[in-house]
Write a protein that holds these residues in place. Sequence first.
Motif, PDB file in Angstrom:
ATOM      1  N   ARG A 152       0.842  -1.187   0.000  1.00  0.00           N
ATOM      2  CA  ARG A 152       0.000   0.000   0.000  1.00  0.00           C
ATOM      3  C   ARG A 152       0.884   1.246   0.000  1.00  0.00           C
ATOM      4  NH1 ARG A 152      -5.178  -1.099   2.077  1.00  0.00           N
ATOM      5  NH2 ARG A 152      -5.773  -3.178   1.355  1.00  0.00           N
ATOM      6  N   ILE A 153       0.496   2.229  -0.779  1.00  0.00           N
ATOM      7  CA  ILE A 153       1.210   3.498  -0.781  1.00  0.00           C
ATOM      8  C   ILE A 153       0.604   4.373   0.309  1.00  0.00           C
ATOM      9  CG2 ILE A 153       1.771   5.558  -2.120  1.00  0.00           C
ATOM     10  CD1 ILE A 153       1.724   3.825  -4.609  1.00  0.00           C
ATOM     11  N   ILE A 154       1.385   4.661   1.336  1.00  0.00           N
ATOM     12  CA  ILE A 154       0.909   5.407   2.505  1.00  0.00           C
ATOM     13  C   ILE A 154       1.778   6.646   2.653  1.00  0.00           C
ATOM     14  CG2 ILE A 154       0.324   5.248   4.951  1.00  0.00           C
ATOM     15  CD1 ILE A 154       0.416   2.192   4.650  1.00  0.00           C
ATOM     16  N   PRO A 155       1.398   7.761   2.014  1.00  0.00           N
ATOM     17  CA  PRO A 155       2.236   8.964   2.055  1.00  0.00           C
ATOM     18  C   PRO A 155       2.561   9.436   3.458  1.00  0.00           C
ATOM     19  CG  PRO A 155       0.499   9.179   0.396  1.00  0.00           C
ATOM     20  CD  PRO A 155       0.198   7.944   1.183  1.00  0.00           C
ATOM     21  N   SER A 156       1.628   9.280   4.393  1.00  0.00           N
ATOM     22  CA  SER A 156       1.872   9.760   5.750  1.00  0.00           C
ATOM     23  C   SER A 156       2.976   8.984   6.451  1.00  0.00           C
ATOM     24  CB  SER A 156       0.578   9.662   6.575  1.00  0.00           C
ATOM     25  OG  SER A 156       0.102   8.322   6.621  1.00  0.00           O
ATOM     26  N   ALA A 157       3.329   7.789   5.916  1.00  0.00           N
ATOM     27  CA  ALA A 157       4.362   6.977   6.560  1.00  0.00           C
ATOM     28  C   ALA A 157       5.729   7.165   5.927  1.00  0.00           C
ATOM     29  CB  ALA A 157       3.975   5.495   6.487  1.00  0.00           C
ATOM     30  N   ILE A 158       5.780   7.579   4.647  1.00  0.00           N
ATOM     31  CA  ILE A 158       7.048   7.622   3.918  1.00  0.00           C
ATOM     32  C   ILE A 158       8.045   8.563   4.574  1.00  0.00           C
ATOM     33  CG2 ILE A 158       8.139   8.097   1.708  1.00  0.00           C
ATOM     34  CD1 ILE A 158       6.378   5.661   1.646  1.00  0.00           C
ATOM     35  N   GLU A 159       7.599   9.778   4.907  1.00  0.00           N
ATOM     36  CA  GLU A 159       8.524  10.770   5.474  1.00  0.00           C
ATOM     37  C   GLU A 159       9.067  10.319   6.821  1.00  0.00           C
ATOM     38  OE1 GLU A 159       8.599  15.533   6.644  1.00  0.00           O
ATOM     39  OE2 GLU A 159       6.958  14.707   5.429  1.00  0.00           O
ATOM     40  N   LYS A 160       8.207   9.741   7.651  1.00  0.00           N
ATOM     41  CA  LYS A 160       8.668   9.270   8.964  1.00  0.00           C
ATOM     42  C   LYS A 160       9.651   8.115   8.817  1.00  0.00           C
ATOM     43  CE  LYS A 160       4.729  10.686  11.787  1.00  0.00           C
ATOM     44  NZ  LYS A 160       3.680  10.242  12.754  1.00  0.00           N
ATOM     45  N   ILE A 161       9.383   7.232   7.858  1.00  0.00           N
ATOM     46  CA  ILE A 161      10.287   6.103   7.627  1.00  0.00           C
ATOM     47  C   ILE A 161      11.635   6.606   7.126  1.00  0.00           C
ATOM     48  CG2 ILE A 161      10.683   4.064   6.203  1.00  0.00           C
ATOM     49  CD1 ILE A 161       7.663   3.579   6.251  1.00  0.00           C
ATOM     50  N   ALA A 162      11.613   7.570   6.192  1.00  0.00           N
ATOM     51  CA  ALA A 162      12.864   8.119   5.665  1.00  0.00           C
ATOM     52  C   ALA A 162      13.682   8.781   6.758  1.00  0.00           C
ATOM     53  CB  ALA A 162      12.562   9.110   4.542  1.00  0.00           C
ATOM     54  N   GLU A 163      13.028   9.531   7.642  1.00  0.00           N
ATOM     55  CA  GLU A 163      13.745  10.187   8.736  1.00  0.00           C
ATOM     56  C   GLU A 163      14.381   9.163   9.667  1.00  0.00           C
ATOM     57  OE1 GLU A 163      15.440  13.197  10.659  1.00  0.00           O
ATOM     58  OE2 GLU A 163      14.158  13.446   8.891  1.00  0.00           O
ATOM     59  N   ARG A 164      13.695   8.076   9.869  1.00  0.00           N
ATOM     60  CA  ARG A 164      14.195   7.038  10.775  1.00  0.00           C
ATOM     61  C   ARG A 164      15.297   6.199  10.150  1.00  0.00           C
ATOM     62  NH1 ARG A 164      10.839   1.715  12.890  1.00  0.00           N
ATOM     63  NH2 ARG A 164      12.226   1.185  14.625  1.00  0.00           N
ATOM     64  N   GLU A 165      15.155   5.870   8.868  1.00  0.00           N
ATOM     65  CA  GLU A 165      16.035   4.886   8.246  1.00  0.00           C
ATOM     66  C   GLU A 165      17.230   5.487   7.509  1.00  0.00           C
ATOM     67  OE1 GLU A 165      15.776   1.720   8.655  1.00  0.00           O
ATOM     68  OE2 GLU A 165      13.795   1.575   9.571  1.00  0.00           O
ATOM     69  N   THR A 166      17.037   6.603   6.838  1.00  0.00           N
ATOM     70  CA  THR A 166      18.090   7.135   5.970  1.00  0.00           C
ATOM     71  C   THR A 166      18.523   8.543   6.336  1.00  0.00           C
ATOM     72  OG1 THR A 166      16.510   8.007   4.347  1.00  0.00           O
ATOM     73  CG2 THR A 166      17.258   5.730   4.059  1.00  0.00           C
ATOM     74  N   GLY A 167      18.019   9.060   7.439  1.00  0.00           N
ATOM     75  CA  GLY A 167      18.377  10.414   7.806  1.00  0.00           C
ATOM     76  C   GLY A 167      17.596  11.466   7.060  1.00  0.00           C
ATOM     77  N   GLY A 168      16.456  11.090   6.485  1.00  0.00           N
ATOM     78  CA  GLY A 168      15.589  12.042   5.810  1.00  0.00           C
ATOM     79  C   GLY A 168      15.746  12.102   4.314  1.00  0.00           C
ATOM     80  N   SER A 169      16.680  11.363   3.727  1.00  0.00           N
ATOM     81  CA  SER A 169      16.828  11.382   2.270  1.00  0.00           C
ATOM     82  C   SER A 169      15.625  10.716   1.618  1.00  0.00           C
ATOM     83  CB  SER A 169      18.121  10.684   1.849  1.00  0.00           C
ATOM     84  OG  SER A 169      18.161   9.354   2.339  1.00  0.00           O
ATOM     85  N   LYS A 170      15.358  11.101   0.368  1.00  0.00           N
ATOM     86  CA  LYS A 170      14.168  10.665  -0.341  1.00  0.00           C
ATOM     87  C   LYS A 170      14.113   9.156  -0.510  1.00  0.00           C
ATOM     88  CE  LYS A 170      10.564  10.948  -3.164  1.00  0.00           C
ATOM     89  NZ  LYS A 170       9.217  11.311  -2.683  1.00  0.00           N
ATOM     90  N   LEU A 171      12.937   8.578  -0.241  1.00  0.00           N
ATOM     91  CA  LEU A 171      12.667   7.172  -0.524  1.00  0.00           C
ATOM     92  C   LEU A 171      11.466   7.115  -1.468  1.00  0.00           C
ATOM     93  CD1 LEU A 171      13.004   5.484   3.004  1.00  0.00           C
ATOM     94  CD2 LEU A 171      14.609   5.313   1.097  1.00  0.00           C
ATOM     95  N   TYR A 172      11.611   6.382  -2.562  1.00  0.00           N
ATOM     96  CA  TYR A 172      10.527   6.283  -3.538  1.00  0.00           C
ATOM     97  C   TYR A 172       9.623   5.115  -3.202  1.00  0.00           C
ATOM     98  CZ  TYR A 172      13.420   9.438  -6.304  1.00  0.00           C
ATOM     99  OH  TYR A 172      14.164  10.497  -6.728  1.00  0.00           O
TER     100      TYR A 172
END
Length: 335
Positions: free
Chosen positions: A208-228
């Motif tokens: 599922r594409i969940i936009p509200s989760a992508i930014e939080k996941i990116a901040e946690r996993e990659t330091g905020g860099s873009k995840l597609y």
Amino acid sequence: MTVASIRTWYLLVLAMLTALSTMPTSYAAAASPEDNTDAAANAIRLAQANPPNRKFVDGVMTTIPMKFSAQDTHSSVEQYRDILQGIPNLDWTPNYMAETRTLKAMASKVIFRRDVWGLEFSFKPVRMIEVGVPQPSGKLQKKLIWYMVFKVTNNGNPLRHVPVKDQFDNVKFEVQQIDDLPSAPIRFFPRFVLETKDTKQKKEYLDRIIPSAIEKIAERETGGSKLYNSVEISRFDIPVTTADKDNSIWGVVTWEDVDPDTDFFSIYIDGLTNAFRYEDADENYDASSNPLAYRKYQQKTLKLNFWRPGDRLDENEREIRLGSPGEVDYEWIFR
């Protein structure tokens, strides 16, 4: 529409485009002259460049190399028997030449050859995060989202049929893995399916594409860099990675409402290669009917196996482990 029907149509379209294509390779179509400018190319590079802001220690990422097979590079006309179906006067017995010289006999020996490419897949452990997911009512509902951060890399070196002459100048084809050109990028059109195996009824979950989760996941996993997400990542051509430049693209896949009683599950990943095969059910064969009535297409798929020795109480990501008792950690299958 069920997951099975979606998969069937997806594989049918992919197989027909791959088998009937007249292009010399199965790579993404070349850009039009209008788009083939330095400005457009630079814009694409800037858009898809998303290396993580933090560096991972060894062992955090698990890398699955592409497994090539020479059998994936060809199909005989016998497998495409509906091509010859309906052509009149193909069945006849010649009087002055061998039956092997008839059009039908010679056509049945034709081999359709194709290049086979593949992408390297690397991923971080499957984890969980709680986010507010918008509901049809307009309100947010807190849900536990399962996700996996990954990257795909184009290392080039596809399998290709190369004509080779022997000492008598007879030409034969050999399957070789050759160095690819940087101008041959690949597009990744992924499909992720999470399948539970230990519940009362086997369940399959499309990502599922969940936009509200992508930014939080990116901040946690990659330091905020873009995840597609799985749709955005298909917009870009992935150039061949070289010793001087890593052209990998990073993405994330998310699932919601996964059964909390799940102990054993697998993740199937399609789109990492153009290799496919199919089988015809002879008892249902009828060339005038819909091919789906008698033909089963299967795409080469990466299967990751996981074990979660927990229950629905206090779900946490620390319980999820790659591999499961009695099974390999991963395998390449056709499905």
